[in-house]
Design a protein around this motif. Structure first.
Motif, PDB file in Angstrom:
ATOM      1  N   VAL A 113       0.809  -1.132  -0.084  1.00  0.00           N
ATOM      2  CA  VAL A 113       0.036  -0.047  -0.061  1.00  0.00           C
ATOM      3  C   VAL A 113       0.715   1.267   0.084  1.00  0.00           C
ATOM      4  O   VAL A 113       0.603   2.350  -0.774  1.00  0.00           O
ATOM      5  CB  VAL A 113      -0.914  -0.075   1.059  1.00  0.00           C
ATOM      6  CG1 VAL A 113      -1.714   1.270   1.329  1.00  0.00           C
ATOM      7  CG2 VAL A 113      -1.981  -1.105   0.937  1.00  0.00           C
ATOM      8  N   SER A 114       2.000   1.434   0.894  1.00  0.00           N
ATOM      9  CA  SER A 114       2.911   2.342   0.777  1.00  0.00           C
ATOM     10  C   SER A 114       3.442   2.621  -0.417  1.00  0.00           C
ATOM     11  O   SER A 114       3.937   3.632  -1.034  1.00  0.00           O
ATOM     12  CB  SER A 114       3.909   2.197   1.982  1.00  0.00           C
ATOM     13  OG  SER A 114       3.164   2.269   3.183  1.00  0.00           O
ATOM     14  N   ALA A 115       3.795   1.466  -1.272  1.00  0.00           N
ATOM     15  CA  ALA A 115       4.606   1.626  -2.293  1.00  0.00           C
ATOM     16  C   ALA A 115       3.647   2.077  -3.674  1.00  0.00           C
ATOM     17  O   ALA A 115       4.164   2.579  -4.350  1.00  0.00           O
ATOM     18  CB  ALA A 115       5.172   0.315  -2.783  1.00  0.00           C
ATOM     19  N   ILE A 116       2.218   1.756  -3.761  1.00  0.00           N
ATOM     20  CA  ILE A 116       1.480   2.003  -4.604  1.00  0.00           C
ATOM     21  C   ILE A 116       0.571   3.400  -4.558  1.00  0.00           C
ATOM     22  O   ILE A 116       0.058   3.978  -5.535  1.00  0.00           O
ATOM     23  CB  ILE A 116       0.622   0.829  -5.114  1.00  0.00           C
ATOM     24  CG1 ILE A 116      -0.159   0.470  -4.023  1.00  0.00           C
ATOM     25  CG2 ILE A 116       1.469  -0.216  -5.438  1.00  0.00           C
ATOM     26  CD1 ILE A 116      -1.469  -0.059  -4.381  1.00  0.00           C
ATOM     27  N   SER A 117       0.467   3.439  -3.126  1.00  0.00           N
ATOM     28  CA  SER A 117      -0.615   4.607  -3.063  1.00  0.00           C
ATOM     29  C   SER A 117       0.312   6.112  -2.662  1.00  0.00           C
ATOM     30  O   SER A 117       1.226   6.162  -2.181  1.00  0.00           O
ATOM     31  CB  SER A 117      -1.243   4.270  -1.611  1.00  0.00           C
ATOM     32  OG  SER A 117      -1.969   5.499  -1.058  1.00  0.00           O
ATOM     33  N   ASN A 118      -0.312   7.276  -3.035  1.00  0.00           N
ATOM     34  CA  ASN A 118      -0.060   8.490  -2.608  1.00  0.00           C
ATOM     35  C   ASN A 118      -0.850   9.031  -1.639  1.00  0.00           C
ATOM     36  O   ASN A 118      -1.970   9.618  -1.949  1.00  0.00           O
ATOM     37  CB  ASN A 118      -0.048   9.340  -4.175  1.00  0.00           C
ATOM     38  CG  ASN A 118       0.432  10.805  -3.753  1.00  0.00           C
ATOM     39  OD1 ASN A 118       0.918  11.037  -2.558  1.00  0.00           O
ATOM     40  ND2 ASN A 118       0.286  11.756  -4.705  1.00  0.00           N
ATOM     41  N   GLN A 119      -0.549   8.918  -0.292  1.00  0.00           N
ATOM     42  CA  GLN A 119      -1.603   8.940   0.860  1.00  0.00           C
ATOM     43  C   GLN A 119      -2.154  10.472   1.098  1.00  0.00           C
ATOM     44  O   GLN A 119      -1.609  11.250   0.762  1.00  0.00           O
ATOM     45  CB  GLN A 119      -0.812   8.660   2.294  1.00  0.00           C
ATOM     46  CG  GLN A 119      -1.646   8.765   3.323  1.00  0.00           C
ATOM     47  CD  GLN A 119      -1.144   8.385   4.663  1.00  0.00           C
ATOM     48  OE1 GLN A 119       0.003   9.304   5.031  1.00  0.00           O
ATOM     49  NE2 GLN A 119      -1.027   7.195   5.140  1.00  0.00           N
ATOM     50  N   GLY A 120      -3.463  10.168   0.758  1.00  0.00           N
ATOM     51  CA  GLY A 120      -4.195  11.298   1.112  1.00  0.00           C
ATOM     52  C   GLY A 120      -4.507  12.143  -0.295  1.00  0.00           C
ATOM     53  O   GLY A 120      -5.396  13.138  -0.232  1.00  0.00           O
ATOM     54  N   ALA A 121      -4.024  11.600  -1.318  1.00  0.00           N
ATOM     55  CA  ALA A 121      -4.207  12.535  -2.540  1.00  0.00           C
ATOM     56  C   ALA A 121      -5.797  11.883  -3.076  1.00  0.00           C
ATOM     57  O   ALA A 121      -6.253  10.899  -2.854  1.00  0.00           O
ATOM     58  CB  ALA A 121      -3.294  11.839  -3.823  1.00  0.00           C
ATOM     59  N   GLU A 122      -6.284  12.817  -3.842  1.00  0.00           N
ATOM     60  CA  GLU A 122      -7.494  12.543  -4.347  1.00  0.00           C
ATOM     61  C   GLU A 122      -7.725  11.530  -5.448  1.00  0.00           C
ATOM     62  O   GLU A 122      -6.801  11.221  -6.192  1.00  0.00           O
ATOM     63  CB  GLU A 122      -8.321  13.746  -4.896  1.00  0.00           C
ATOM     64  CG  GLU A 122      -8.562  14.761  -3.775  1.00  0.00           C
ATOM     65  CD  GLU A 122      -9.257  15.957  -4.567  1.00  0.00           C
ATOM     66  OE1 GLU A 122      -9.747  16.082  -5.782  1.00  0.00           O
ATOM     67  OE2 GLU A 122      -9.431  16.977  -3.671  1.00  0.00           O
ATOM     68  N   ILE A 123      -8.623  10.610  -5.397  1.00  0.00           N
ATOM     69  CA  ILE A 123      -8.883   9.508  -6.450  1.00  0.00           C
ATOM     70  C   ILE A 123     -10.242   9.411  -6.938  1.00  0.00           C
ATOM     71  O   ILE A 123     -11.294   9.594  -6.305  1.00  0.00           O
ATOM     72  CB  ILE A 123      -8.583   8.248  -5.811  1.00  0.00           C
ATOM     73  CG1 ILE A 123      -8.245   7.017  -6.717  1.00  0.00           C
ATOM     74  CG2 ILE A 123      -9.351   7.936  -4.821  1.00  0.00           C
ATOM     75  CD1 ILE A 123      -7.576   5.948  -6.433  1.00  0.00           C
ATOM     76  N   ASP A 124     -10.319   9.294  -8.254  1.00  0.00           N
ATOM     77  CA  ASP A 124     -11.810   9.121  -8.620  1.00  0.00           C
ATOM     78  C   ASP A 124     -12.373   7.796  -8.710  1.00  0.00           C
ATOM     79  O   ASP A 124     -13.457   7.735  -8.275  1.00  0.00           O
ATOM     80  CB  ASP A 124     -11.646   9.583 -10.246  1.00  0.00           C
ATOM     81  CG  ASP A 124     -11.357  11.073 -10.594  1.00  0.00           C
ATOM     82  OD1 ASP A 124     -11.725  11.889  -9.747  1.00  0.00           O
ATOM     83  OD2 ASP A 124     -10.605  11.185 -11.782  1.00  0.00           O
ATOM     84  N   ASP A 125     -11.777   6.740  -8.790  1.00  0.00           N
ATOM     85  CA  ASP A 125     -12.258   5.393  -8.512  1.00  0.00           C
ATOM     86  C   ASP A 125     -11.125   4.610  -7.972  1.00  0.00           C
ATOM     87  O   ASP A 125      -9.874   4.295  -8.288  1.00  0.00           O
ATOM     88  CB  ASP A 125     -12.335   4.857 -10.107  1.00  0.00           C
ATOM     89  CG  ASP A 125     -13.145   3.532 -10.108  1.00  0.00           C
ATOM     90  OD1 ASP A 125     -13.489   2.957  -8.808  1.00  0.00           O
ATOM     91  OD2 ASP A 125     -13.344   2.954 -10.952  1.00  0.00           O
ATOM     92  N   ILE A 126     -11.334   3.931  -6.645  1.00  0.00           N
ATOM     93  CA  ILE A 126     -10.320   3.075  -5.881  1.00  0.00           C
ATOM     94  C   ILE A 126     -10.296   1.774  -6.808  1.00  0.00           C
ATOM     95  O   ILE A 126      -9.331   1.199  -6.559  1.00  0.00           O
ATOM     96  CB  ILE A 126     -11.079   2.896  -4.578  1.00  0.00           C
ATOM     97  CG1 ILE A 126      -9.612   2.634  -3.787  1.00  0.00           C
ATOM     98  CG2 ILE A 126     -11.932   2.084  -4.367  1.00  0.00           C
ATOM     99  CD1 ILE A 126      -9.430   3.250  -2.475  1.00  0.00           C
ATOM    100  N   THR A 127     -11.054   1.549  -7.783  1.00  0.00           N
ATOM    101  CA  THR A 127     -11.017  -0.038  -8.199  1.00  0.00           C
ATOM    102  C   THR A 127      -9.567  -0.134  -9.028  1.00  0.00           C
ATOM    103  O   THR A 127      -9.020  -1.104  -8.888  1.00  0.00           O
ATOM    104  CB  THR A 127     -11.995  -0.109  -9.409  1.00  0.00           C
ATOM    105  OG1 THR A 127     -13.220   0.236  -8.718  1.00  0.00           O
ATOM    106  CG2 THR A 127     -12.050  -1.650  -9.870  1.00  0.00           C
TER     107      THR A 127
END
Length: 191
Positions: A113-127
């Motif tokens: 999760v830490s490697a693929i995510s930009n924590q707290g950034a907006e996202i349109d679709d979590i899929t």
């Protein structure tokens, strides 16, 4: 008494009695880029050389805020011992070697999760992010995940530590320790 020793005593007592899954949880507050206070729950990693250690991405809101204005507070509320500890101090980024150590301590899913995510950034679709997570999980079954360069942590170097023990009659017992010239001074506070 050194307040950091008192903290460790209280922390050990709470973790022995605690029924919660994450007894190291605490509220970390920073000063937002917009000037407003900002608070979130984090997990204390340890008290190391009289500094509190928390970790996370430097490009997250908390990371950006603490890098821009390195003043922080931590609040611990422990229900099993009915105690609260408030810490105020300055924040300094931890060394890369220590960040590597804490990252390796995380479970594999948290590392992904830490490697693929930009924590707290907006996202349109979590899929899409969930699909990427499943793909990386399948790929990394037997491989070590490298710490992302933006993932690190902070030392919170305490300037003030307040201890409060709650009483049913609201006559709470409060002590405030303040550090001045590397020496701790204690005062009692009214409930």
């Amino acid at each position: 008494m050194n307040p950091l020793e008192k903290f460790k005593d209280w922390y050990n007592e709470e973790t022995q009695k605690s029924t919660v899954r994450i007894p190291s949880a605490c509220c970390l507050s920073s000063i937002g880029i917009d000037g407003f206070p900002n608070a979130r729950m984090v997990s204390l990693k340890e008290v190391r050389e009289e500094k509190f250690v928390v970790t996370g991405p430097m490009n997250s809101k908390k990371g950006k805020e603490l890098l821009a204005n390195p003043k922080a507070s931590l609040i611990f509320w422990w229900t099993d011992t009915e105690r609260q500890i408030r810490v105020q101090g300055e924040a300094f980024q931890i060394e890369d070697e220590l960040a590597d150590h804490y990252f390796k301590d995380r479970n594999k899913e948290s590392q992904i999760v830490s490697a693929i995510s930009n924590q707290g950034a907006e996202i349109d679709d979590i899929t899409e992010l969930m699909t990427l997570f499943k793909q990386r999980k399948a790929e990394c079954t037997n491989t070590e995940i490298e710490r992302p360069k933006d993932w690190s942590g902070f030392y919170i170097v305490p300037k003030r530590i307040e201890f409060m023990e709650f009483n049913k009659n609201r006559f709470h017992y409060r002590e405030l320790f303040t550090r001045n010239n590397n020496k701790w001074y204690k005062v009692m506070l009214q409930p």
